[in-house]
Design a protein around this motif. Structure first.
Motif, PDB file in Angstrom:
ATOM      1  N   ASN A  16      42.060  34.591  35.917  1.00 41.10           N
ATOM      2  CA  ASN A  16      41.586  34.575  37.302  1.00 41.10           C
ATOM      3  C   ASN A  16      42.688  35.033  38.247  1.00 41.10           C
ATOM      4  O   ASN A  16      42.571  36.052  38.924  1.00 41.10           O
ATOM      5  N   THR A  17      43.812  34.304  38.245  1.00 37.83           N
ATOM      6  CA  THR A  17      44.910  34.639  39.165  1.00 37.83           C
ATOM      7  C   THR A  17      46.287  34.602  38.522  1.00 37.83           C
ATOM      8  O   THR A  17      47.245  35.114  39.101  1.00 37.83           O
ATOM      9  N   ASN A  18      46.418  34.014  37.341  1.00 41.28           N
ATOM     10  CA  ASN A  18      47.740  33.779  36.744  1.00 41.28           C
ATOM     11  C   ASN A  18      48.269  35.045  36.067  1.00 41.28           C
ATOM     12  O   ASN A  18      48.301  35.170  34.837  1.00 41.28           O
ATOM     13  N   ILE A  19      48.708  35.994  36.875  1.00 40.88           N
ATOM     14  CA  ILE A  19      49.108  37.291  36.325  1.00 40.88           C
ATOM     15  C   ILE A  19      50.479  37.270  35.652  1.00 40.88           C
ATOM     16  O   ILE A  19      50.777  38.130  34.821  1.00 40.88           O
ATOM     17  N   VAL A  66      41.416  40.810  35.583  1.00 40.25           N
ATOM     18  CA  VAL A  66      41.938  39.830  36.535  1.00 40.25           C
ATOM     19  C   VAL A  66      40.833  39.663  37.570  1.00 40.25           C
ATOM     20  O   VAL A  66      40.578  40.568  38.358  1.00 40.25           O
ATOM     21  N   ASN A  70      40.325  37.902  40.284  1.00 42.70           N
ATOM     22  CA  ASN A  70      40.724  38.007  41.685  1.00 42.70           C
ATOM     23  C   ASN A  70      41.207  39.435  41.970  1.00 42.70           C
ATOM     24  O   ASN A  70      42.162  39.923  41.350  1.00 42.70           O
ATOM     25  N   GLU A  71      40.534  40.119  42.902  1.00 36.89           N
ATOM     26  CA  GLU A  71      40.803  41.539  43.134  1.00 36.89           C
ATOM     27  C   GLU A  71      42.212  41.801  43.681  1.00 36.89           C
ATOM     28  O   GLU A  71      42.858  42.784  43.306  1.00 36.89           O
ATOM     29  N   GLU A  72      42.704  40.929  44.551  1.00 36.65           N
ATOM     30  CA  GLU A  72      44.056  41.109  45.081  1.00 36.65           C
ATOM     31  C   GLU A  72      45.096  40.961  43.975  1.00 36.65           C
ATOM     32  O   GLU A  72      46.055  41.742  43.889  1.00 36.65           O
ATOM     33  N   LYS A  73      44.898  39.962  43.126  1.00 36.81           N
ATOM     34  CA  LYS A  73      45.822  39.760  42.009  1.00 36.81           C
ATOM     35  C   LYS A  73      45.735  40.905  41.000  1.00 36.81           C
ATOM     36  O   LYS A  73      46.737  41.262  40.362  1.00 36.81           O
ATOM     37  N   ALA A  74      44.538  41.477  40.871  1.00 40.49           N
ATOM     38  CA  ALA A  74      44.374  42.611  39.956  1.00 40.49           C
ATOM     39  C   ALA A  74      45.228  43.794  40.401  1.00 40.49           C
ATOM     40  O   ALA A  74      45.854  44.475  39.575  1.00 40.49           O
ATOM     41  N   SER A  87      38.668  44.265  37.551  1.00 46.15           N
ATOM     42  CA  SER A  87      38.620  43.063  38.377  1.00 46.15           C
ATOM     43  C   SER A  87      37.170  42.691  38.658  1.00 46.15           C
ATOM     44  O   SER A  87      36.250  43.465  38.404  1.00 46.15           O
TER      45      SER A  87
END
Length: 393
Positions: free
Chosen positions: A36-39, A56, A58-62, A81
């Motif tokens: 999800n967000t833990n890149i 990923v 979450n698009e921002e995190k992707a 994403s």
């Protein structure tokens, strides 16, 4: 060489799965990993396991992840994403097995997509089955998918079933399932003190290393309630034929009682790599990395009946599965909202069951006849839960 997609790769189940995969790199190839967000953790996993695809959600995190791998040894990974991408990687042609380990309702659609595509579904996301029930099991039957349970309890039950058993089938010779539970951190806490339980206390599970949400579910025993519902569906049993047993040592992971008086139990050290390895190797077995059980270290095993006064969430789960229809969906949705509010310290620990019970009282057990109906019930129950919590404050 089997291709595997791991949904929820950065969670505890995902991490344990990759540990098992690394021990059997001659048998499994990682095709896709999702988070999800833990890149940061995802990046390290990609360096080691070199998947073809990454999601990923979450698009921002992707976008940040794409920059992170740009000049690395894994720069050729295809990064996607959005939640819909989870369904895409679950149904890829070169994916044979899908580890469904996304926590909560968020894992439903991708798990169901894998089942519809006829994959071998390694089901760690119990909420998918709780929410969609017969629709999920029908998808498995129609597609010819293999459904292998990963929860330690359901995997234990599966191992205690006759050779060649297929999930969802009836076993006439099995008269009862004994579903074990650790009882969580509050099995001996005076009931009157539960009102003041802190988040830190609730997530400190005495036996298992789990995420925060599942740890709270274990503390309320809603986790066992969801497992009860899942067991009814996986093993085609009535809730009256499933008995929850508190076994604090967590050595016996569940039992099956047969009509001739035989009780079969699956035992082992409390480590999720055991059921993961069992399901990945099924119908064979291979090494999991878990230390052998030293029976002399166990010394004794205790068993107790859970108090429904102490654990009202377990009572509500029994009520939901007996009512049927959309009620398990409502139960799960209300629980997810209530637990999240507790983790954010907006309600008390004992308010969790109050929110769920009030929410369930606002619904009737309508038949869950379509995925759209289930998703609508899920949304309505979440809205109702927020409303109830707002009125409580």
């Amino acid at each position: 060489m089997k291709g595997i997609c791991i949904l929820g790769a950065t969670g505890s189940i995902g991490v344990s799965t990759l540990d098992v995969v690394a021990r059997h790199s001659d048998k499994y190839k990682v095709i896709a990993l999702t988070a999800n967000t833990n890149i940061d953790v995802l990046y390290e996993q990609c360096i080691v396991h070199t998947p073809e695809y990454v999601v990923v959600v979450n698009e921002e995190k992707a976008e940040l992840f794409k920059q992170k791998i740009k000049n690395s040894t894994v720069s050729d990974i295809k990064v996607m994403s959005g939640a819909k991408s989870l369904e895409v990687v679950s149904t890829l042609d070169n994916v044979d097995s899908v580890m469904a380990a996304i926590v909560g309702a968020a894992g439903l659609l991708s798990s169901l997509a894998a089942a519809k595509a006829g994959k071998t579904v390694l089901l760690a996301n119990k909420e998918s089955l709780v929410m969609s029930g017969d629709i999920f099991m029908q998808a498995v039957r129609e597609s010819g998918a293999k459904l292998l349970p990963i929860d330690s309890e359901h995997n234990a039950i599966f191992q205690c079933m006759p050779a060649g058993y297929v999930a969802g089938n009836d076993v006439k010779e099995a008269r009862r399932i004994l579903l074990t539970a650790s009882g969580g951190p509050f099995r001996e806490t005076p009931v009157e003190e539960l009102h003041d339980v802190t988040v830190a206390q609730a997530v400190a599970h005495p036996k298992w290393s789990m995420g925060r949400k599942i740890s709270v579910d274990s503390a309320t025993m809603m986790n066992k309630g969801l497992e009860l519902i899942e067991a009814c569906l996986l093993f085609n049993m009535s809730p009256d034929d499933i008995q929850v047993v508190i076994h604090k040592q967590s050595i016996i992971h569940s039992m099956v009682d047969y009509v001739d008086g035989t009780v079969l139990a699956q035992m082992g050290n409390p480590d999720m790599r055991v059921p993961i390895a069992h399901a990945m190797a099924w119908p064979d077995r291979f090494e999991s990395g878990v230390e052998p059980l030293n029976i002399f270290d166990v010394k004794q095993m205790d068993f107790a009946e859970p108090s429904l006064e102490r654990f009202p969430c377990l009572r509500l789960a029994y009520e939901a599965i007996k009512a049927g229809g959309i009620m398990p969906t409502v139960l799960n949705a209300a629980n997810e909202i209530a637990v999240d509010e507790f983790l954010n310290e907006r309600i008390k620990f004992t308010d969790i069951s109050v929110v769920i019970e009030q929410c369930m009282s606002n619904f009737s057990a309508d038949k869950a006849d379509s995925l759209e109906h289930i998703l609508d019930a899920d949304k309505q129950a979440r809205d109702q839960s927020y409303k109830i919590i707002k009125e409580m404050s």
